[in-house]
Design a protein around this motif. Structure first.
Motif, mmCIF file in Angstrom:
data_model
loop_
_atom_site.group_PDB
_atom_site.id
_atom_site.type_symbol
_atom_site.label_atom_id
_atom_site.label_comp_id
_atom_site.label_asym_id
_atom_site.label_seq_id
_atom_site.Cartn_x
_atom_site.Cartn_y
_atom_site.Cartn_z
ATOM 1 N N THR A 69 -30.158 43.486 12.343
ATOM 2 C CA THR A 69 -29.464 44.088 11.041
ATOM 3 C C THR A 69 -27.900 44.391 11.575
ATOM 4 O O THR A 69 -27.814 44.853 12.770
ATOM 5 C CB THR A 69 -30.260 45.613 10.894
ATOM 6 N N LEU A 70 -26.906 44.392 10.777
ATOM 7 C CA LEU A 70 -25.782 44.751 11.316
ATOM 8 C C LEU A 70 -24.940 45.656 10.109
ATOM 9 O O LEU A 70 -25.458 45.412 8.944
ATOM 10 C CB LEU A 70 -24.603 43.504 11.271
ATOM 11 N N VAL A 93 -35.078 45.135 1.394
ATOM 12 C CA VAL A 93 -35.902 46.110 0.742
ATOM 13 C C VAL A 93 -35.331 47.541 1.428
ATOM 14 O O VAL A 93 -35.115 48.395 0.824
ATOM 15 C CB VAL A 93 -37.275 46.056 1.093
ATOM 16 N N GLN A 94 -35.239 47.377 2.570
ATOM 17 C CA GLN A 94 -34.792 48.546 3.510
ATOM 18 C C GLN A 94 -33.200 49.075 2.805
ATOM 19 O O GLN A 94 -32.823 50.303 2.905
ATOM 20 C CB GLN A 94 -35.001 48.704 4.825
ATOM 21 N N TYR A 95 -32.262 48.114 2.876
ATOM 22 C CA TYR A 95 -30.930 48.226 2.423
ATOM 23 C C TYR A 95 -30.735 48.978 1.100
ATOM 24 O O TYR A 95 -30.369 49.892 0.927
ATOM 25 C CB TYR A 95 -30.130 46.903 2.486
ATOM 26 N N ARG A 96 -31.673 48.193 0.334
ATOM 27 C CA ARG A 96 -31.508 48.647 -1.168
ATOM 28 C C ARG A 96 -32.108 50.148 -0.918
ATOM 29 O O ARG A 96 -31.727 51.044 -2.042
ATOM 30 C CB ARG A 96 -32.436 47.973 -2.048
ATOM 31 N N VAL A 103 -32.875 50.403 9.286
ATOM 32 C CA VAL A 103 -31.646 51.315 8.617
ATOM 33 C C VAL A 103 -31.680 52.499 9.440
ATOM 34 O O VAL A 103 -30.647 52.961 10.198
ATOM 35 C CB VAL A 103 -31.886 51.707 7.255
ATOM 36 N N ASP A 104 -32.751 53.180 10.018
ATOM 37 C CA ASP A 104 -32.882 54.316 10.624
ATOM 38 C C ASP A 104 -32.595 53.856 12.283
ATOM 39 O O ASP A 104 -31.784 54.725 12.821
ATOM 40 C CB ASP A 104 -34.331 55.012 10.825
ATOM 41 N N ALA A 105 -32.898 53.026 12.746
ATOM 42 C CA ALA A 105 -32.352 52.582 14.140
ATOM 43 C C ALA A 105 -30.872 51.999 14.303
ATOM 44 O O ALA A 105 -30.316 52.579 15.265
ATOM 45 C CB ALA A 105 -33.201 51.437 14.559
ATOM 46 N N ALA A 106 -30.326 51.693 13.224
ATOM 47 C CA ALA A 106 -29.030 51.396 13.222
ATOM 48 C C ALA A 106 -28.085 52.637 12.625
ATOM 49 O O ALA A 106 -26.825 52.473 12.645
ATOM 50 C CB ALA A 106 -28.634 50.196 12.176
ATOM 51 N N ALA A 107 -28.762 53.633 12.187
ATOM 52 C CA ALA A 107 -27.888 54.939 11.865
ATOM 53 C C ALA A 107 -27.093 55.407 12.959
ATOM 54 O O ALA A 107 -27.674 55.426 14.218
ATOM 55 C CB ALA A 107 -28.732 55.737 11.035
ATOM 56 N N SER A 108 -26.318 56.240 12.580
ATOM 57 C CA SER A 108 -25.416 57.046 13.721
ATOM 58 C C SER A 108 -26.375 58.099 14.189
ATOM 59 O O SER A 108 -27.254 58.595 13.352
ATOM 60 C CB SER A 108 -24.145 57.793 13.249
ATOM 61 N N TRP A 125 -41.513 55.159 4.781
ATOM 62 C CA TRP A 125 -40.865 54.267 3.873
ATOM 63 C C TRP A 125 -41.766 53.495 3.099
ATOM 64 O O TRP A 125 -42.187 52.381 3.228
ATOM 65 C CB TRP A 125 -40.115 53.244 5.106
ATOM 66 N N PRO A 126 -41.998 53.936 2.175
ATOM 67 C CA PRO A 126 -43.106 53.314 1.091
ATOM 68 C C PRO A 126 -42.856 52.128 0.620
ATOM 69 O O PRO A 126 -43.496 51.143 0.615
ATOM 70 C CB PRO A 126 -43.398 54.481 -0.025
ATOM 71 N N ASP A 127 -41.566 51.966 0.113
ATOM 72 C CA ASP A 127 -41.128 50.844 -0.563
ATOM 73 C C ASP A 127 -41.265 49.581 0.318
ATOM 74 O O ASP A 127 -41.689 48.340 0.039
ATOM 75 C CB ASP A 127 -39.651 50.766 -1.089
#
Length: 263
Positions: A69-70, A93-96, A103-108, A125-127
């Motif tokens: 993920t970038l 799915v996570q990006y949407r 997303v959580d690992a790449a977050a500030s 993360w249900p979706d």
């Protein structure tokens, strides 16, 4: 099937521990060193990212699917490389949703890694969890990756999926961290990752695939008297029946159409 089972055992033994908890070198240690060397000598960001996912798939115990993920300057996420297309779909799915291990690992302010050992019972993360389980993946580990050497140094993530619950334990976590660290250093030695550059790489592939599919369609239209839509449907069905990519089938047909009968 036997080869796959032996390979999984080999991966598990890569960094096993003895009775005292000390890490022992397993049969993949030398290969890991070689993969690390290749990672550090890659000359472009695209090569580095490809080396990262190839290495992770080979040496991380429990890894069945790997992606990177970038994050772009505008805050959007994308997946430039993956070992299989389904990883791109699950990452998306996570990006949407705006949340998920990638997303959580790449977050500030990321804790460095995010892990779920059983997505079938995951509530964060249900979706994403439902989508992953539908595709047969029940565990995930995302480790932070720093793809840029200069500010703002937007973090990314190395994502490892497994089909088995509890497969991505501490050894997998440590191995992924080591790979992500080496990958970050290797990326820092190349040009900063550019989304436009990576997308151009995929665009060239898409254009090449479209051209060869067009050639194959033309051959079928001429030989079988089909319309363009009928020719494409035949290619698509045949690729599914043979379990090979449409572009690969089209390339074979275009290159060897005089040798092929009965398609």
């Amino acid at each position: 099937m036997t080869d796959e089972r032996l390979w999984q055992l080999d991966k598990t033994a890569f960094a096993s521990t003895d009775g005292s908890g000390q890490v022992m070198s397993g049969p993949l240690s030398e290969q890991f060193v070689e993969l690390t060397r290749l990672l550090l000598t890659a000359s472009t960001p695209a090569q580095v990212l490809q080396q990262i996912i190839d290495a992770a798939y080979r040496v991380v115990p429990g890894a069945d699917l790997v992606s990177v993920t970038l994050r772009a300057a505008d805050g959007t996420f994308h997946t430039p490389v993956a070992t299989e297309k389904v990883a791109v779909e699950l990452d998306a799915v996570q990006y949407r949703a705006g949340t998920g291990p990638c997303v959580d690992a790449a977050a500030s302010g990321s804790p460095g890694h995010v892990r779920s050992d059983d997505l079938a019972h995951e509530t964060r993360w249900p979706d994403f969890s439902q989508a992953a389980v539908r595709h047969g993946f029940t565990a995930i580990l995302s480790t932070v990756l720093l793809p840029e050497a200069t500010p703002p140094r937007l973090p990314g993530a190395l994502n490892i999926y497994s089909r088995r619950p509890d497969a991505l334990g501490p050894v997998a976590q440590d191995t992924a961290l080591l790979l992500a660290t080496h990958g970050s250093l290797a990326l820092a030695g190349t040009n900063a990752v550019s989304r436009a550059d990576l997308e151009a790489r995929h665009l060239r592939r898409a254009i090449e695939s479209r051209d060869v599919i067009g050639q194959a369609k033309g051959i079928l239209m001429h030989r079988r008297g089909l319309t363009a839509d009928e020719a494409f449907d035949l290619l698509r069905r045949t690729s599914q029946d043979l379990n090979i990519k449409l572009a690969e089938l089209a390339s074979t047909l275009a290159a060897r159409h005089t040798e092929l009968d009965g398609l």
